[in-house]
Design a protein around this motif. Structure first.
Motif, mmCIF file in Angstrom:
data_model
loop_
_atom_site.group_PDB
_atom_site.id
_atom_site.type_symbol
_atom_site.label_atom_id
_atom_site.label_comp_id
_atom_site.label_asym_id
_atom_site.label_seq_id
_atom_site.Cartn_x
_atom_site.Cartn_y
_atom_site.Cartn_z
ATOM 1 N N LYS B 118 0.649 -1.001 0.252
ATOM 2 C CA LYS B 118 0.116 -0.101 0.209
ATOM 3 C C LYS B 118 0.815 1.275 -0.578
ATOM 4 C CE LYS B 118 -4.139 -1.497 2.339
ATOM 5 N NZ LYS B 118 -5.747 -1.925 1.553
ATOM 6 N N LEU B 120 1.912 4.293 -1.633
ATOM 7 C CA LEU B 120 1.361 5.616 -2.411
ATOM 8 C C LEU B 120 2.606 5.830 -3.189
ATOM 9 C CD1 LEU B 120 -0.855 7.067 -4.048
ATOM 10 C CD2 LEU B 120 -0.153 8.950 -2.590
ATOM 11 N N VAL B 123 3.934 2.911 -6.548
ATOM 12 C CA VAL B 123 2.620 2.305 -6.875
ATOM 13 C C VAL B 123 3.064 3.631 -8.030
ATOM 14 C CG1 VAL B 123 0.613 1.725 -7.425
ATOM 15 C CG2 VAL B 123 1.316 0.878 -5.242
ATOM 16 N N VAL B 124 2.677 5.265 -7.785
ATOM 17 C CA VAL B 124 2.698 5.742 -8.462
ATOM 18 C C VAL B 124 4.234 6.375 -9.944
ATOM 19 C CG1 VAL B 124 1.401 8.380 -8.913
ATOM 20 C CG2 VAL B 124 0.480 6.865 -7.620
ATOM 21 N N ILE B 144 -1.637 -3.535 -11.337
ATOM 22 C CA ILE B 144 -2.004 -2.350 -9.149
ATOM 23 C C ILE B 144 -3.711 -3.349 -8.653
ATOM 24 C CG2 ILE B 144 -2.712 0.303 -9.025
ATOM 25 C CD1 ILE B 144 -0.706 0.882 -10.681
ATOM 26 N N VAL C 145 -4.818 3.122 -4.530
ATOM 27 C CA VAL C 145 -2.998 2.303 -3.678
ATOM 28 C C VAL C 145 -3.809 2.154 -1.991
ATOM 29 C CG1 VAL C 145 -0.665 2.155 -3.345
ATOM 30 C CG2 VAL C 145 -2.153 3.026 -5.677
ATOM 31 N N ASN C 146 -4.476 2.841 -1.965
ATOM 32 C CA ASN C 146 -4.394 3.159 -0.105
ATOM 33 C C ASN C 146 -5.542 4.417 0.518
ATOM 34 O OD1 ASN C 146 -4.388 3.380 2.736
ATOM 35 N ND2 ASN C 146 -2.015 3.240 2.685
#
Lengths: 238, 238, 238, 238, 238, 238
Positions: B118, B120, B123-124, B144, C145-146
């Motif tokens: 999780k 952010l 991932v982004v 994702i 994502v979260n």
């Protein structure tokens, strides 16, 4: 050579830590009597003659001061460049003298979070280091089973609660920081707790990959009080 | 100075990677228009004038080549020594040309495991890098949500299955390696997959600690096909 | 025919919603250029000529207003009677103008809970709708994502906390309602939040059954600010 | 009126199902002696006089044939439009005569998945329906505790394994379908199993929202064999 | 013989409990008409003639007073020495008249925790005992699905919250005891709640090992109110 | 007195086990120097003078043979009747000489399952017993962290896999038994493995209730090889 210079930079604290493992007069050289490399890692462990000089230099210094070379040095030397990055980082986090965390605190964080990750190598080796630094021979055994009812101070308990939140990838909030502040830790301490937890999140996974085995010396290090009369047991710990 | 030499060593690949982010003729300098530092981290972000030269040099080179400076550089510069260790390690793992993993593969591993954690920021930013390297603008969006039904090759699927086992700290067995070998990965590839997963297990946790925010540029990077005729700003974001 | 009358009843709001997807002057008809039906569902997708007139009418109206026909209409038409029940229900929940929830709020609930359920179709399509309704092009990416550290208002955060409790089948207590009331939601809003969450608990599972694939158009919808001068196809996807 | 026509369409099967609940000669009218509405839902339960005619008509028909009105009709009438969509959908899924699933099978799916979701209303009411349809008075009690060691046929076990995979939002694969096919279910049966599971994923969550309470009649329905000679011995056991 | 004396000691309370199961004048002897032993356990069930006298004596007394012999007596007699220890312990915990827990309370603890452990035998048999002792024919059915929204008093709810904490092996803290004290339980009651929970943690696992099947009598025991006029229904419960 | 006779029956094996703990010539009497009772349990620990004679007799015999009295005897004497049942049962399971399980095997089962339950007392005390019986001073430390990569034989691994399935209340199937049979265990061994696991499922929960603390002696028992010549070298390591 540049890479040599890196080591110049980071070596001394590594030495200092490992040196604390050494307690006797005679330095035992484990390299020859060690179990064959295939027993400590799933990956080939290089012969020292095939390793870059800076890595061999570091290994020898660690070994001569600590009495034996922890297997993590042997196992990770399979990838020399990653070895350098790993131990530079380790060094920054675990050998600091500043801030609100003692060395024993740092080891306790490693033990508690590595248990969560079921990492044999890190639990066995860092619980040994905790015993040595804390001079509490049973506290890490308690934390290994259940830190929630181990004989911890409120400060240690808050420290491990925070570390476990980071370990589990909980979303960290102001409330987490407040709980630390309630027992006297500031935000820089929070960074230290987290960075150690994060580094061992990495380290635990490398140990799982390689099936890294702890040196047999670690199991009993720091368990027994030293015999004051005759100082000849070189694995006696503290 | 020694630390400068370290950077000499590791900088080029970092540059290469970031350079791939740059697509337009004009280099935009984001440093002045960036949101105030307090918006990208829970910790103070140092002014460049207060940072060591080697770190500023690296930041400027990354920025000038990639068009903007990813916030991870700003946020982690709060601790310069850890900054150096972090990016040296990152560099070893993510910018390798050898082995069975493409750069897109490496980014996909980061995306899949960082979603599990999780995170952010990771991932982004790394889904953006995956879009650029893979030239597949939607695959990371699928991963994702659920890598198990994303449009992956059998090879990519096995790679992510292995990465997820490492990410979860499963006890790794010969069967895990066999599943990789069935699709053509060897043990060195397994190490690479694991080391990347392990490194981002660390990185994800540092991002949680600092509440690291992704640069707004990352959200749309690599989503749109480039207009071949006039290269005017389709990576500029909004 | 009776079933036709049902659709007379429920169609307009469906149209209103889908119409909001349309942004360009030219209406593109995707029916001919669509990927073969077998690529969007594990189950056969009927030819329109074989579908009941009321369903075809609905599809054509949706397509003509939105620019393309979302795959959920095609995939669920495999069972016409269930199709009618599904979209009647959907319509009641998602297209309401009354109550304390905006359309963007409703989509955000779908995104957050569908991520929990790892539903590719619902996350990709409803994050597109959220971007359009909210005019916030990156918030849904953060929630994916979260949601716990996304840039949400306190009101949005409480809304999603409640939705997630329903999504996980937690036993709902007065305390859950109180948390909503603290940010201004009443009990009818709580019903809306829950009913949307519950409906997509169903929808997510149907998407898993059919391996429903999102239309490629959804991935980029609402990401880019529209070029005010020339309205040429910035919602067309790639 | 159009909505009336909808009900014309869907009512008969609902009637058929509820009628099966009726076992005595006298039709008992529970509407007057029912516990006050506030005891069966967290939300207001409308007086019938305030409900649309089509809904009242349905309620009266259900009640007159089944002997009592299941509370789900009362509780969901708080939202008449959603009520209509809910029961239309329910009707499509639970009252089908075609396909490879008996009515008892359908109820067993509801029981097993609603237990997973800890839904009091659905477990108590649908285990009653299962007892009636299957004429097996204890099987649902076994499934409520643990379907894995209940006295199920291989076919029933495979059916519930599939339903539970859908219930948990597992990513459905060809292997899941193969396991169904091994015991004689085809892909349309798989859709039925999944659609029922999905619908009750919704229904369970609505019951949690409203704290929907089962009618007391459900607890003992179908537990005792009927005394053919004199219709008074419902206490005799079996 | 010594072991006989043990039974002298512990038998009476066992008798008292089982006697409460008996409601009719005629004693039915189930031993001959019982399903073959292999249907109630994965392990051989000894013939009574092969069992030690003290165990047979106990079985016959239980059977004669309760109307049937619960299968747990048959199944565990496979290991006579463990049988004796098991029922001595059971007796100490479940048949106490002292302290703050009624017999119905004790059974409710068994039901709630055995559901968590998915133990068919214990849930079915002890929910029957709860119905008999509590004279509440549906409360255990509610607890089986979800004790969190069952119709429990605050005292019962606190009791089950504590039991579930013990059941899950949560680390018990002063706060747990405080929650009990808030509703009137003292520390000796806490011990009772925990010891019952702990004993059935054992019992549930033995039932899983042996695939112990509940006697069919248990399913309906205590569900129906007794016919006051003619006392002839021998399964009528209390 | 009858209860005395019970103890006559069960005492000898308990003695045998505890006697194995004694390693020196001098028997140390810990009763006087023990930490105050309130430190080893959350509940009052009775003075011996207030305990029934049979319990005191047992305690004294255990203490005189083993060198110290394990705290579980003191803590559970708070409830003398339960104490008797507990140790009778314990005795039946842990001190058997028959069957396919050695005493070391039995202790290993206790260690592995008690770690899962986070039980400090049982892990620390039974890992000590395992070290003594197995003469493998580090294996239990490995199992405590992760039995899946401990240095176990295939037989030990299958034994622990089965024990963990029972520990987690998995539904036991023929496949579980087959896995045991593949390494030479029969169904009676399966019962033994399960009964030990089940008993400690109980014991672990009693230890959580009472916050039972391990005697300090347990932490180092069996870690050091005995010096045959001079019985003073307990610090030498191995």
């Amino acid at each position: 050579m540049a890479s040599n210079l890196v080591w110049k930079l980071c070596r001394p604290p590594v030495f200092r830590q490992l040196a604390s493992l050494r307690s006797g007069a005679e330095i035992r050289h484990f390299s020859s009597s060690d179990p064959p490399p295939e027993n400590i890692s799933r990956y080939p462990v290089p012969y020292r003659k095939d390793l870059p000089h800076d890595i061999v230099d570091l290994m020898e210094e660690v070994e001569s001061k600590g009495g034996f070379l922890p297997n993590v040095f042997k196992v990770l030397s399979h990838r020399p460049a990653e070895f350098r990055a790993f131990f530079s980082y380790y060094n920054e986090l675990m050998n600091k003298e500043t801030g609100g965390l003692t060395k024993a605190d740092r080891e306790l964080i490693v033990v508690a979070t590595s248990v969560h990750n079921k990492c044999l190598y890190c639990v066995v080796s860092h619980s040994a280091l905790h015993r040595i630094y804390s001079k509490k021979p049973t506290l890490s055994d308690q934390v290994i089973v259940n830190y929630e009812n181990a004989e911890l101070s409120a400060r240690e308990r808050a420290m491990l609660d925070f570390a476990m939140a980071v370990c589990r990838c909980d979303t960290i909030t102001e409330q987490h920081f407040q709980s630390l502040e309630d027992v006297g830790f500031d935000r820089e301490d929070a960074w230290d707790i987290s960075a150690i937890t994060a580094f061992f999140a990495m380290s635990n996974r490398l140990a799982h990959l390689t099936d890294m085995r702890p040196n047999s010396e670690f199991y009993n290090l720091g368990r027994m009080p030293r015999d004051k009369n005759k100082d000849k047991g070189n694995v006696k710990g503290e």
